[in-house]
Write a protein that holds these residues in place. Sequence first.
Motif, PDB file in Angstrom:
ATOM      1  N   GLY A 248     -39.578   2.548   2.352  1.00 21.55           N
ATOM      2  CA  GLY A 248     -38.405   1.658   2.110  1.00 21.55           C
ATOM      3  C   GLY A 248     -37.343   2.277   1.480  1.00 21.55           C
ATOM      4  O   GLY A 248     -36.004   1.622   1.655  1.00 21.55           O
ATOM      5  N   GLU A 249     -37.197   3.407   0.791  1.00 26.35           N
ATOM      6  CA  GLU A 249     -36.047   4.144   0.084  1.00 26.35           C
ATOM      7  C   GLU A 249     -35.662   4.995   1.225  1.00 26.35           C
ATOM      8  O   GLU A 249     -34.550   5.708   0.821  1.00 26.35           O
ATOM      9  CB  GLU A 249     -36.470   4.909  -0.862  1.00 26.35           C
ATOM     10  N   MET A 250     -35.813   5.069   2.378  1.00 24.04           N
ATOM     11  CA  MET A 250     -35.243   5.876   3.365  1.00 24.04           C
ATOM     12  C   MET A 250     -34.781   5.133   4.806  1.00 24.04           C
ATOM     13  O   MET A 250     -35.111   4.089   5.042  1.00 24.04           O
ATOM     14  CB  MET A 250     -36.502   6.737   4.095  1.00 24.04           C
ATOM     15  N   VAL A 251     -33.638   5.886   5.253  1.00 27.44           N
ATOM     16  CA  VAL A 251     -33.271   5.505   6.513  1.00 27.44           C
ATOM     17  C   VAL A 251     -33.045   6.732   7.418  1.00 27.44           C
ATOM     18  O   VAL A 251     -32.496   7.675   6.987  1.00 27.44           O
ATOM     19  CB  VAL A 251     -31.970   4.516   6.117  1.00 27.44           C
ATOM     20  N   ASN A 252     -33.278   6.432   8.696  1.00 26.11           N
ATOM     21  CA  ASN A 252     -32.919   7.406   9.701  1.00 26.11           C
ATOM     22  C   ASN A 252     -31.461   7.020  10.084  1.00 26.11           C
ATOM     23  O   ASN A 252     -31.151   5.907  10.413  1.00 26.11           O
ATOM     24  CB  ASN A 252     -33.911   7.278  10.923  1.00 26.11           C
ATOM     25  N   ALA A 253     -30.790   7.952  10.686  1.00 24.93           N
ATOM     26  CA  ALA A 253     -29.302   7.858  11.282  1.00 24.93           C
ATOM     27  C   ALA A 253     -29.674   6.844  12.572  1.00 24.93           C
ATOM     28  O   ALA A 253     -28.773   6.149  12.641  1.00 24.93           O
ATOM     29  CB  ALA A 253     -28.633   8.996  11.763  1.00 24.93           C
TER      30      ALA A 253
ATOM     31  N   GLU B 267     -26.366  -3.569  -4.082  1.00 22.96           N
ATOM     32  CA  GLU B 267     -27.601  -4.475  -4.229  1.00 22.96           C
ATOM     33  C   GLU B 267     -27.657  -4.968  -2.787  1.00 22.96           C
ATOM     34  O   GLU B 267     -28.964  -5.607  -2.492  1.00 22.96           O
ATOM     35  CB  GLU B 267     -26.579  -5.917  -4.751  1.00 22.96           C
ATOM     36  N   GLY B 268     -26.653  -4.787  -1.681  1.00 22.55           N
ATOM     37  CA  GLY B 268     -27.040  -5.059  -0.458  1.00 22.55           C
ATOM     38  C   GLY B 268     -28.267  -4.455   0.341  1.00 22.55           C
ATOM     39  O   GLY B 268     -29.108  -4.752   0.893  1.00 22.55           O
ATOM     40  N   ALA B 269     -28.264  -3.192  -0.071  1.00 23.72           N
ATOM     41  CA  ALA B 269     -29.268  -2.014   0.436  1.00 23.72           C
ATOM     42  C   ALA B 269     -30.628  -2.732  -0.348  1.00 23.72           C
ATOM     43  O   ALA B 269     -31.515  -2.792   0.675  1.00 23.72           O
ATOM     44  CB  ALA B 269     -29.015  -0.717  -0.046  1.00 23.72           C
ATOM     45  N   PHE B 270     -30.823  -2.858  -1.583  1.00 26.14           N
ATOM     46  CA  PHE B 270     -31.792  -3.239  -2.163  1.00 26.14           C
ATOM     47  C   PHE B 270     -32.456  -4.507  -1.427  1.00 26.14           C
ATOM     48  O   PHE B 270     -33.505  -4.812  -1.140  1.00 26.14           O
ATOM     49  CB  PHE B 270     -31.524  -3.640  -3.880  1.00 26.14           C
ATOM     50  N   GLU B 271     -31.363  -5.635  -1.403  1.00 25.98           N
ATOM     51  CA  GLU B 271     -31.715  -6.817  -0.927  1.00 25.98           C
ATOM     52  C   GLU B 271     -32.297  -6.531   0.554  1.00 25.98           C
ATOM     53  O   GLU B 271     -33.357  -7.480   0.831  1.00 25.98           O
ATOM     54  CB  GLU B 271     -30.535  -7.684  -0.768  1.00 25.98           C
ATOM     55  N   HIS B 272     -31.803  -5.947   1.247  1.00 22.18           N
ATOM     56  CA  HIS B 272     -32.292  -5.630   2.731  1.00 22.18           C
ATOM     57  C   HIS B 272     -33.630  -5.213   2.743  1.00 22.18           C
ATOM     58  O   HIS B 272     -34.420  -5.788   3.421  1.00 22.18           O
ATOM     59  CB  HIS B 272     -31.289  -4.444   3.233  1.00 22.18           C
ATOM     60  N   VAL B 273     -33.902  -4.065   1.982  1.00 26.35           N
ATOM     61  CA  VAL B 273     -35.240  -3.741   1.898  1.00 26.35           C
ATOM     62  C   VAL B 273     -36.420  -4.587   1.280  1.00 26.35           C
ATOM     63  O   VAL B 273     -37.365  -4.847   1.852  1.00 26.35           O
ATOM     64  CB  VAL B 273     -35.377  -2.403   0.855  1.00 26.35           C
ATOM     65  N   PHE B 274     -35.982  -5.123   0.089  1.00 28.60           N
ATOM     66  CA  PHE B 274     -36.786  -6.226  -0.244  1.00 28.60           C
ATOM     67  C   PHE B 274     -37.130  -7.394   0.606  1.00 28.60           C
ATOM     68  O   PHE B 274     -38.065  -7.727   0.860  1.00 28.60           O
ATOM     69  CB  PHE B 274     -36.552  -6.793  -1.573  1.00 28.60           C
ATOM     70  N   ASN B 275     -36.075  -7.917   1.030  1.00 25.52           N
ATOM     71  CA  ASN B 275     -36.196  -9.121   2.239  1.00 25.52           C
ATOM     72  C   ASN B 275     -37.095  -8.672   3.206  1.00 25.52           C
ATOM     73  O   ASN B 275     -37.943  -9.573   3.667  1.00 25.52           O
ATOM     74  CB  ASN B 275     -34.983  -9.761   2.380  1.00 25.52           C
ATOM     75  N   GLN B 276     -36.826  -7.668   3.985  1.00 27.67           N
ATOM     76  CA  GLN B 276     -37.509  -7.346   5.307  1.00 27.67           C
ATOM     77  C   GLN B 276     -39.034  -7.175   4.785  1.00 27.67           C
ATOM     78  O   GLN B 276     -39.862  -7.631   5.303  1.00 27.67           O
ATOM     79  CB  GLN B 276     -36.973  -6.135   5.884  1.00 27.67           C
TER      80      GLN B 276
ATOM     81  N   GLN C 221     -34.912   3.458 -11.531  1.00 28.44           N
ATOM     82  CA  GLN C 221     -35.279   2.008 -11.790  1.00 28.44           C
ATOM     83  C   GLN C 221     -35.343   1.272 -10.738  1.00 28.44           C
ATOM     84  O   GLN C 221     -35.974   0.003 -10.954  1.00 28.44           O
ATOM     85  CB  GLN C 221     -33.937   1.770 -12.866  1.00 28.44           C
ATOM     86  N   ALA C 222     -34.569   1.226  -9.716  1.00 25.60           N
ATOM     87  CA  ALA C 222     -34.462   0.291  -8.681  1.00 25.60           C
ATOM     88  C   ALA C 222     -36.079   0.281  -8.039  1.00 25.60           C
ATOM     89  O   ALA C 222     -36.296  -0.845  -7.877  1.00 25.60           O
ATOM     90  CB  ALA C 222     -33.490   0.780  -7.597  1.00 25.60           C
ATOM     91  N   ILE C 223     -36.574   1.596  -7.708  1.00 22.47           N
ATOM     92  CA  ILE C 223     -37.904   1.290  -7.088  1.00 22.47           C
ATOM     93  C   ILE C 223     -38.860   0.749  -8.050  1.00 22.47           C
ATOM     94  O   ILE C 223     -39.751   0.067  -7.659  1.00 22.47           O
ATOM     95  CB  ILE C 223     -38.190   2.878  -6.484  1.00 22.47           C
ATOM     96  N   TYR C 224     -38.657   0.847  -9.280  1.00 21.96           N
ATOM     97  CA  TYR C 224     -39.672   0.450 -10.151  1.00 21.96           C
ATOM     98  C   TYR C 224     -39.734  -1.343 -10.156  1.00 21.96           C
ATOM     99  O   TYR C 224     -40.537  -2.082 -10.261  1.00 21.96           O
ATOM    100  CB  TYR C 224     -39.444   0.786 -11.807  1.00 21.96           C
ATOM    101  N   ARG C 225     -38.266  -1.678  -9.955  1.00 20.33           N
ATOM    102  CA  ARG C 225     -37.764  -3.069 -10.000  1.00 20.33           C
ATOM    103  C   ARG C 225     -38.481  -3.510  -8.679  1.00 20.33           C
ATOM    104  O   ARG C 225     -39.240  -4.635  -8.739  1.00 20.33           O
ATOM    105  CB  ARG C 225     -36.503  -3.280 -10.266  1.00 20.33           C
ATOM    106  N   MET C 226     -38.196  -2.948  -7.694  1.00 23.61           N
ATOM    107  CA  MET C 226     -38.771  -3.324  -6.324  1.00 23.61           C
ATOM    108  C   MET C 226     -40.169  -3.545  -6.233  1.00 23.61           C
ATOM    109  O   MET C 226     -40.745  -4.354  -5.920  1.00 23.61           O
ATOM    110  CB  MET C 226     -38.487  -2.490  -5.113  1.00 23.61           C
TER     111      MET C 226
END
Length: 703
Positions: free
Chosen positions: A379-384, A418-427, A464-469
């Motif tokens: 989840g922390e990664m993205v392909n072009a 926050e948008g990126a975090f929410e995107h990954v978390f929600n999907q 910290q974000a990945i711990y939270r996720m």
Amino acid sequence: MSNTIHLSQAGVSVVIDTTSGTPAILHWGKALPAIHNVDDLVLTQVEPTPHCDFDAPQTIGIWRENSRGFIGQPTLVGARSGRDFSNQFVLRDTKVDGNVATFISVDAEAELEVLARFELTAQGVLKVSQQVTNLGFTDYRVDGITTFLPVPDYTKSVLDFHGRWMRERQPQRQEIRVGTWLREGREGRTGHDATTIQFALAEAATYERGEVWGLSLAWSGNSRQLVERTAIGRTSIAAGELLLADEVILKSNETYEAPVAVAVYSNEGVNGASHRLHQMLRARANHPTNIRPRPITLNVWEAVYFDHDFDKLSALADAAAEIGVERFVLDDGWFGSRRDDKSGLGDWVVSADVWPEGLGKLVNKVKSVGMEFGLWFEGEMVNADSDLYRAHPDWILHAGGRVPPTFRDQQVLDLAHEGAFEHVFNQVNAILSEYDIAYIKWDHNRVLTEAAHLGQAAVRRQVQAIYRMFDQFKAAHPGLEIESCASGGARIDLGMVDHADRFWTSDNNDALERQSINRYTSIVIPPEMLGTHIGPTKAHSTRRTHSHTFRAVTALWGHAGLEWDLTEANAEERELLKSWAAYYKSKRGLLHSGKTIRADQTETTSFIHGVVSNDKSEAIFMYAQLTTSDYSRPANIRLTGLDENAEYRVRVVEPAGPATAMQLLPPKWYAGVQLSGALLATVGLRSPVLHPEQAMLIEVSRV
Ligand code: DGJ
């Protein structure tokens, strides 16, 4: 209250004195009896005043301030626009609560408050937390807090671990000399090369014996670990988060909390230190083995790679269930446009191309044959080449307007958006909500470069974000287990241990390579949290071929599983796997709770590795012949860690088939023998002459 605090637990003492107005550690190590003559103890630690030195003795405390005459690395490094770079913290408050001592000190001039908390756990592990708070009105930049602990002048060598992809955590040992031996992690994740723990060792210390002082950092980002001997003669072991320039800037009343430094002393060698860490982790209510026995896991990555096909995976599930596998994990390739490793990361929706009916059919199939289902994410990664990147090319960690060089064709998603975090978390959450998923394998396949959020260095925020996720996934899906994977074992540390349940130890499933990777990774992380899988005869990683027995015995020393296209396994292999799986299930209680033994050996051509139950009533040892021995008759197999006074029955067991050997006759004791723990540890057993890359199991039970 006396100025001297004595924390003592489980054979370890920590003595901290505050007489001089700053906490100073007088002792961390072997347990001391009650100290009655505290004043005299303090007196003994006052340094002499040599020529060409300060005119009076200086007391250097835990903050190592230059203002107190310390010439060396301070604990806290930071500044307020060039000012307040130098401090003198005056102790304001000391609290002692059982085996926790907390010290708050203030530098009124610099308008900074620092806190240090020392907790000596029931297992004798010392957890040190340090923090700084900005009491001023202007910003204070923190360049780092490093936790330094003194080790005795008689420490002689440093042991730590280095590595790379496919070869994590290889030991290296060298003499401590004047200067600093520094290990840095700058990958933005823990890293394949992370030492995980660093030890200072007394002269004769080994795995089994002697005094060792270890330090590990509860952190999954950039780090520094060091052993330092200064010209004045004092030696310290230290660890801290490695902060990038301007990564932490404290506004008024903000606090920087350094990651916890986890310190472990033992006078029973590295194994003793390792056992304290294991027992500390096992005491947690949510430790995986306190929830349930570790299920045998089939991960399908090496079986199918990106070639997802229901019929094939269904046949694989049948074969796995027949063997006794309890968890089936669908790896990379099920989502978005992910037909190879060049695209799709970031789009966590089931691919209609490969799974037109969704994943339900496969999940149901897996469950219908009695296994639980696991799924891979990164989840922390993205392909072009992904919908996510096309919509939000700015959601990647980057600096200076540059796009970082690609690494496995991917970029790192900036989770501080926050948008990126929410995107990954929600999907991901939607997938976890739709399907009955018990387990996720969460990968992290690239290093971070130019890791900035809106121009400011952001490794810390990312961690910290990945711990939270992870914590949010677990809160939303009680019982969900998470495996931390990062191209194999690049995110294994005592920080992630509180957010994940299992680690993928290495992408290298070659049993010979895994012998050392497993052995040394388990110094910090208990085996039940380390994925160890049996693969096919020819290892995908090295193209080496190994016997079934060697692969199966090697894979027992962790959270066992398979990484194998079982549909290609022949009938004999399947039978052997069945008996191996049954053996693992019958012994995992012991394998995942006892003391791990790494025997001291002068020969480097074999390993003796075992687990002894905490009551010393039973044990399993592995004798692994790595290469041919230097001798025609290798050294005796000593079985240590048992009760010296008890009698034990010793026998060879072959749940995964016999090890092959270069001998006319095996040693006579093979058929079974009864000996005391003392004899097994000192005299030992004559070893067989195994072929190289062979391993056997020896079971020991108290009579
Ligand atoms: C790297 C992991 O370590 C492997 O086990 C596998 O999950 C691949 N990534 C998938 O891309």
